[in-house]
Design a protein around this motif. Structure first.
Motif, PDB file in Angstrom:
ATOM      1  N   UNK A  79       3.264  -0.275   8.102  1.00  0.00           N
ATOM      2  CA  UNK A  79       3.473   0.934   7.309  1.00  0.00           C
ATOM      3  C   UNK A  79       3.845   0.513   5.893  1.00  0.00           C
ATOM      4  N   UNK A  80       3.137   1.069   4.894  1.00  0.00           N
ATOM      5  CA  UNK A  80       3.416   0.766   3.491  1.00  0.00           C
ATOM      6  C   UNK A  80       3.610   2.052   2.713  1.00  0.00           C
ATOM      7  N   UNK A  81       4.660   2.085   1.904  1.00  0.00           N
ATOM      8  CA  UNK A  81       4.975   3.243   1.077  1.00  0.00           C
ATOM      9  C   UNK A  81       4.301   3.104  -0.283  1.00  0.00           C
ATOM     10  N   UNK A  82       3.728   4.208  -0.778  1.00  0.00           N
ATOM     11  CA  UNK A  82       3.079   4.235  -2.091  1.00  0.00           C
ATOM     12  C   UNK A  82       3.938   5.119  -2.998  1.00  0.00           C
ATOM     13  N   UNK A  83       4.783   4.512  -3.848  1.00  0.00           N
ATOM     14  CA  UNK A  83       5.707   5.303  -4.669  1.00  0.00           C
ATOM     15  C   UNK A  83       5.017   6.333  -5.566  1.00  0.00           C
ATOM     16  N   UNK A  84       3.849   6.018  -6.102  1.00  0.00           N
ATOM     17  CA  UNK A  84       3.187   6.934  -7.037  1.00  0.00           C
ATOM     18  C   UNK A  84       2.764   8.247  -6.381  1.00  0.00           C
ATOM     19  N   UNK A  90      -0.441   4.012   7.159  1.00  0.00           N
ATOM     20  CA  UNK A  90      -0.096   3.396   8.435  1.00  0.00           C
ATOM     21  C   UNK A  90      -1.356   2.823   9.074  1.00  0.00           C
ATOM     22  N   UNK A  91      -1.303   1.523   9.396  1.00  0.00           N
ATOM     23  CA  UNK A  91      -2.400   0.840  10.070  1.00  0.00           C
ATOM     24  C   UNK A  91      -1.961   0.445  11.471  1.00  0.00           C
ATOM     25  N   UNK A  92      -2.878   0.497  12.444  1.00  0.00           N
ATOM     26  CA  UNK A  92      -2.618   0.113  13.829  1.00  0.00           C
ATOM     27  C   UNK A  92      -3.599  -0.979  14.226  1.00  0.00           C
ATOM     28  N   UNK A  93      -3.129  -1.918  15.047  1.00  0.00           N
ATOM     29  CA  UNK A  93      -3.970  -2.967  15.610  1.00  0.00           C
ATOM     30  C   UNK A  93      -3.444  -3.296  16.998  1.00  0.00           C
ATOM     31  N   UNK A  94      -4.332  -3.786  17.885  1.00  0.00           N
ATOM     32  CA  UNK A  94      -3.863  -4.141  19.223  1.00  0.00           C
ATOM     33  C   UNK A  94      -4.731  -5.227  19.828  1.00  0.00           C
ATOM     34  N   UNK A  95      -4.192  -5.831  20.894  1.00  0.00           N
ATOM     35  CA  UNK A  95      -4.927  -6.865  21.613  1.00  0.00           C
ATOM     36  C   UNK A  95      -6.097  -6.286  22.397  1.00  0.00           C
ATOM     37  N   UNK A  96      -6.142  -4.968  22.530  1.00  0.00           N
ATOM     38  CA  UNK A  96      -7.277  -4.319  23.206  1.00  0.00           C
ATOM     39  C   UNK A  96      -8.567  -4.450  22.409  1.00  0.00           C
ATOM     40  N   UNK A  97      -8.450  -4.449  21.089  1.00  0.00           N
ATOM     41  CA  UNK A  97      -9.612  -4.594  20.209  1.00  0.00           C
ATOM     42  C   UNK A  97      -9.339  -5.749  19.239  1.00  0.00           C
ATOM     43  N   UNK A 104      -6.383   3.320   7.881  1.00  0.00           N
ATOM     44  CA  UNK A 104      -5.034   3.873   7.808  1.00  0.00           C
ATOM     45  C   UNK A 104      -5.015   5.396   7.870  1.00  0.00           C
ATOM     46  N   UNK A 105      -3.919   5.907   8.402  1.00  0.00           N
ATOM     47  CA  UNK A 105      -3.606   7.318   8.255  1.00  0.00           C
ATOM     48  C   UNK A 105      -2.641   7.404   7.079  1.00  0.00           C
ATOM     49  N   UNK A 106      -2.550   8.579   6.472  1.00  0.00           N
ATOM     50  CA  UNK A 106      -1.704   8.760   5.289  1.00  0.00           C
ATOM     51  C   UNK A 106      -0.952  10.068   5.403  1.00  0.00           C
ATOM     52  N   UNK A 107       0.298  10.063   4.962  1.00  0.00           N
ATOM     53  CA  UNK A 107       1.074  11.293   4.977  1.00  0.00           C
ATOM     54  C   UNK A 107       2.509  11.049   4.579  1.00  0.00           C
ATOM     55  N   UNK A 108       3.350  12.021   4.948  1.00  0.00           N
ATOM     56  CA  UNK A 108       4.767  11.951   4.570  1.00  0.00           C
ATOM     57  C   UNK A 108       5.594  12.791   5.531  1.00  0.00           C
ATOM     58  N   UNK A 109       6.888  12.621   5.393  1.00  0.00           N
ATOM     59  CA  UNK A 109       7.846  13.431   6.140  1.00  0.00           C
ATOM     60  C   UNK A 109       8.236  14.642   5.316  1.00  0.00           C
TER      61      UNK A 109
END
Length: 168
Positions: A79-84, A90-97, A104-109
């Protein structure tokens, strides 16, 4: 000066995932086949994860071990925050692939709820994926996933739900 910077950073969103630092136990409930829109069979299994800050608080990294069908699957989230834009990627990776880093997905709280959306693909069909984070209290959080097959006009019901409970 340090206190002012800290308050500013908290206000801009970069501390949104600080609640997830530490070790967690996950109770997972997911559709047996998340790509089959007619699937109604749910499977349940457990996971553990560890999450910590990186890049002086501008990101975090999580490693997880899940046990679907009794087999261990390793996964990781960056997960990386973009201040601007005050958003998270958010990026996901797994041993399945092996060798695959999901788009990435992008958003906020907004308060205690975070919505993160981005492109994905199943068998050549483009879709959107949505991650939903709901902070229930300091030691419990729910993460869920759903898909849109029509560019975000409508969203399917949840296809994956993890109830995370803090271990440490």
């Amino acid at each position: 000066m340090t206190e002012q910077i800290t308050l500013e950073h908290r206000a801009d969103g970069r501390a949104d995932f600080d609640f997830f630092f530490g070790r967690w136990h996950g109770a997972i409930r997911k559709l047996a086949d998340v790509t089959d829109r007619a699937c109604t069979e749910w499977v349940e299994f457990e996971a553990t994860c560890d999450c910590g800050p990186i890049l002086e608080g501008l990101g975090n990294f999580e490693t997880a071990i899940m046990h679907p069908g009794g087999q261990a699957v390793e996964g990781a989230t960056l997960r990386l925050f973009v201040p601007s834009t005050r958003t998270w990627h958010i990026w996901w990776m797994s041993s399945r692939l092996p060798g695959v880093l999901d788009a990435p997905v992008e958003g906020r709280f907004e308060g205690d709820r975070g919505i993160f959306e981005g492109p994905d693909e199943f068998d050549g069909t483009p879709i959107l994926v949505r991650y939903e984070w709901d902070l229930l209290n300091a030691d419990e959080v729910q993460w869920a996933q759903r898909f849109s097959w029509d560019g975000g006009t409508t969203w399917d019901d949840l296809n994956w739900v993890t109830m995370w409970t803090r271990i440490v």
